[in-house]
Write an enzyme that holds these catalytic residues in place. Sequence first.
Site, short mmCIF file in Angstrom:
data_model
loop_
_atom_site.label_atom_id
_atom_site.label_comp_id
_atom_site.label_asym_id
_atom_site.label_seq_id
_atom_site.Cartn_x
_atom_site.Cartn_y
_atom_site.Cartn_z
N LYS A 1 0.81 -1.22 0.00
CA LYS A 1 0.00 0.00 0.00
C LYS A 1 0.85 1.27 0.00
CE LYS A 1 -4.25 -1.63 0.09
NZ LYS A 1 -5.17 -1.34 -1.03
N SER B 1 1.66 -9.68 -0.75
CA SER B 1 1.36 -8.25 -0.71
C SER B 1 1.52 -7.62 0.67
CB SER B 1 -0.05 -8.01 -1.22
OG SER B 1 -0.98 -8.79 -0.49
N GLU C 1 -9.72 6.07 2.97
CA GLU C 1 -10.51 4.99 3.53
C GLU C 1 -9.56 3.86 3.86
OE1 GLU C 1 -9.80 5.37 0.44
OE2 GLU C 1 -9.09 3.34 -0.05
#
Lengths: 273, 397
Positions: free
Chosen positions: B90, B379, B112
Amino acid sequence: MSAPSNRITATFDRLRRQGEKALIPYIMAGDPSLAETETLVVALEKAGADLIELGVPFSDPIADGPVIQKAAERALRTGTSLRGILQSVKSLRTKTQVPLILMAYYNTIMAMGEREFCDAAVRAGVDGVIIPDMPPEEADSLQRTSAEKGPCLIFLLAPTSTTARKAEVIKRTSGFIYYVSITGITGAKLRDQDSIKRNVCALQKKAKKPVAVGFGIATPDDARQIAAFSDGVIVGSALVRKIEELQHSPDLIHGVSRFTAGLKAALSGNGSK
Amino acid sequence: MARVPLKKSRFGEYGGQYVPETLMPAITELEHVYAKLRTDRSFQKEFHECLKQYVGRPTPLYFAKQLTRTLGGAKIYLKREDLCHTGAHKINNTVGQALLTKRMKKRRIIAETGAGQHGVAVATIAAMFGLEAEVYMGTEDMARQALNVFRMRLLGAKVTGVDAGSRTLKDAISEAMRDWTTNVRTTHYLLGSVLGAHPYPMMIRDFQSVIGREARRQIMAAEGKLPHCLVACVGGGSNSIGLFYPFIKDARTQMVGVEAGGMGLTSGKHAARFAGGVPGVLHGTMTYLLQDRHGQINGTHSVSAGLDYAAVGPEHAMHHDSGRIHYTSATDQEALEAFDLLSQEEGIIPALESAHAVAEVIKRAPKMKKNEILIMNLSGRGDKDVNQIAQMRGIQL
């Protein structure tokens, strides 16, 4: 490209001749039930509503504040759907000819299909539709469909809209222009009336179409002040809150009528000047 | 008919800009600013320097020897995004968008978050760049990701719980969009996945493509050939498209996206958009949605908060229809078993999101030849999920 003229245009024309401003209440269809929505529409007209906006409940209403979000949740809990709302409009047309405008998020229309929606809406007696998440960029296909028989596609402008965007909306909108009074969501507080006035007056001059103002208009005083320079005012969250308060009360219809009559009185006082 | 602007906002028929008028000028500004920065050398240099010095890139492409031996098929490589600063991919996107926020001279960012990994990345980057940050998070997600909520607050971000609707990621996005509509002049919405109105899906894919570019270079160095298969989990779809995009023209490299199968596809309690969804419009974009026949968005379920969302990125929708990417799903149970396996075979605790990809590797690798290569995007790391797993096993920490 405008849809054939209908009750919306006729109503604004009549009001202009009479020197009056349009009172446009918004209620959520199906809140608390579609049967009560039908009763409310008739009562709103009797209390002085010139046009009426019916919200189509959506699970994820990004342009709405908490009051209308909760109303949508209530309406969805009782099984309200776009098809059901069109049924109600159809049955309302035996009782009233007040212009009816749907406010629907695009996904509810897409799920039905644009062509089927336009046909069914016009057949039921819907005059216009406002789609808060469909800017001109995404409107071509629905606009081609609605241009044939209707309903009117009413576009929104906001304080952040650029000159180019205003020109585009003026060209595309039919019925009227929905001017969003604030940079925000429904039910927020009204601020800086001077700048709203400047924007609305400039729009009217260019558009030669009625400009109605919505978002944040909650009281008779707000309505009077905004109507002084616009062609109409849209009152949503304040009315929906009233319905929320009275949803289980025998006073629902009476209370909503009284609130609406108060708004109308404020506008009429203004219109006769 | 005149268009403002010209229509270039679509992936096939998907994507677009379905947002309220109030936001359109900001979306258009973002589109213009990003179009310039995309090819601006000083911006790209700053971005890559920050990825190197602050995020810790390039992340390793690790040959998972134990797992390969246990599964007895393809050679399995893991792209170690879990080793990025803050513990997931991210951060790549937040670095890019934070730099962009500064160029747009905005001082406040909102975001968010579902699992909290994007929220933590936003809080981190806001602290580093001196931006004010507010993160919206469904109250249900706040309960299952309490650790990440605390981390965000430690980093100085304001975390605002969203108690509407299903109280998960979808409601957090709605609330962030409402905030953005209200504060659009001063605020940038730092969206965390390849969702939302154009240019977000394209821009976030570009920022995340560093994953695939590195992996391509690394596998060529290690094996001298391209991989046969890429596997990644798909929530909104940013880690997967980040890995896949630089390989998209390599016709012989298969790509598999793994959605959350929840309690199973027949249970209705899942987030497998390509298994149960149809095209619709949510949060600014046209894509596959889990919805009812009236266009109301369905509730979703996944053991992993980061995959628990009713829509998928529009670029994925296009690749689904064309068949370029194959989409499948893993159930909660399969993901939990994969979580254990990777932890115990390789000493790597994966995020529950990434564990869905591991579950697919467990199914797929044994059917592949020993000289074939599979790259899985790991990830994120699973530290954030440890509490939840303990709880599910009835262990009080």
